[in-house]
Design an enzyme around this catalytic site. Structure first.
Site, PDB file in Angstrom:
ATOM      1  CD  GLU A  54      42.599  18.145 -60.696  1.00 43.03           C
ATOM      2  OE1 GLU A  54      41.993  18.452 -59.759  1.00 43.03           O
ATOM      3  OE2 GLU A  54      43.621  17.400 -60.657  1.00 43.03           O
ATOM      4  CG  HIS A  92      42.389  14.474 -58.640  1.00 40.37           C
ATOM      5  ND1 HIS A  92      43.606  15.276 -58.848  1.00 40.37           N
ATOM      6  CD2 HIS A  92      42.746  13.306 -57.823  1.00 40.37           C
ATOM      7  CE1 HIS A  92      44.594  14.468 -58.514  1.00 40.37           C
ATOM      8  NE2 HIS A  92      44.037  13.476 -57.930  1.00 40.37           N
ATOM      9  CB  CYS A 109      45.807  14.529 -55.174  1.00 39.40           C
ATOM     10  SG  CYS A 109      46.133  12.459 -55.296  1.00 39.40           S
TER      11      CYS A 109
END
Lengths: 227, 80
Positions: free
Chosen positions: A203, A201, A85
């Site tokens: 994560e 993302h 990002c």
């Protein structure tokens, strides 16, 4: 496996990334943007967020941070460097990756799950992932990938497109392009494929309590490939 | 010296902010506004008396930080 996550003023996905890396076996260190030396690392991550408040252009100020010279040297000597990002935006501003992330086409902040098709598996980031598409989360205002015609020719000639916004089955069309990105690009590599920038993302998708676990597939695979 | 610089998006690059501003102006009754492009303006106070040298430095700053030449053009519009 040693990893480092760089924290810039305004980063806000750095601790999520720390949790994700540790969960899948990395020994992770947090590194402050004002540091000069990078700890010994097998992987360096530039996390998501709003470094320097997105002043001037997203990632522009962070790309000139003190730590970045070490990060650039690390990547240029073949080290694995990943930007998620805002991290992707920083990588384009350092010119380690071609192009730039423009404001989303419809001038709105987008926060939702999307599917991305893995476009190239001949690299340590996606090699051995069996699934054709991953469901990942995006949250950005500037994710509209853009580059010059000359840059696009180079990207395609060197097979540098990593991820494409797609539907669940891997079909690429404008309906699944959330932000107007050129050719539905969600992530790209450098020519040598040791540097990866992507808007989604992984994560955020590493626990059943979250909205999916396809991020786990990515991290498990990454730690195995880097061993 | 004080150097003034404007940075604008290249014509080929979409400007969603400009479009939203145009739509707002139309909504306010400025119906004859057909297009708006948004840019940036910098006023740089540089410790240099020689205009040519100062402008050369600012030119370097534009290339290295103030503008991203993939999508933007810049122009020094005044020095005093």
């Amino acid at each position: 496996m040693n990893s480092s996550v760089i924290t810039f003023p305004g980063s806000n996905c750095d601790r999520d990334m720390d949790v994700a890396l540790k969960k899948f076996g990395f020994k992770n260190k947090m590194v402050w943007h004002n540091d000069i030396e990078l700890p010994k690392s097998d992987l360096v991550v530039l996390p998501g967020g709003f470094s320097y408040g997105d002043y001037l252009r997203c990632g522009a100020m962070a790309s000139k941070s003190k730590i970045m010279q070490s990060v650039i040297n690390f990547a240029k000597s073949g080290g694995f460097l990943m930007g998620i990002c805002n991290g992707f935006q920083i990588l384009t501003e350092t010119k380690l990756l071609p192009g730039i992330l423009l404001r989303n086409k419809h001038a709105e902040f987008i926060c939702k799950n999307v599917f991305v098709k893995i476009n190239n598996t001949e690299n340590n980031y996606f090699k051995n992932i069996k699934k054709k598409t991953l469901e990942l989360h995006i949250a950005h205002n500037e994710g509209n990938y853009f580059c010059s015609n000359e840059q696009m020719k180079e990207i395609e000639d060197h097979n540098q497109i990593a991820l494409l916004y797609s539907d669940e089955n891997g079909e690429i069309n404008q309906n699944c392009n959330p932000n107007g990105a050129t050719k539905n690009i969600a992530g790209i590599f450098n020519k040598k494929k040791n540097i990866l920038g992507m808007m989604p993302h992984p994560e955020r998708m590493i626990d059943s309590a979250l909205s999916g676990e396809d991020g786990s597939i990515f991290f498990k695979n990454l730690v195995n490939n880097l061993k | 010296m004080k150097i003034k610089v404007i940075v604008t998006l290249k014509k080929s690059v979409l400007d969603p902010q400009g479009t939203v501003v145009q739509q707002a102006l139309n909504g306010m009754g400025f119906n004859n506004v057909n297009d708006v492009r948004q840019g940036k303006f910098f006023e740089i106070n540089i410790n240099e008396k020689d205009q040519k040298k100062a402008e050369e430095k600012v030119d370097e700053m534009c290339k290295k930080l103030l503008a991203n030449l993939v999508i933007e053009d810049y122009k020094i519009i005044g020095s005093q």
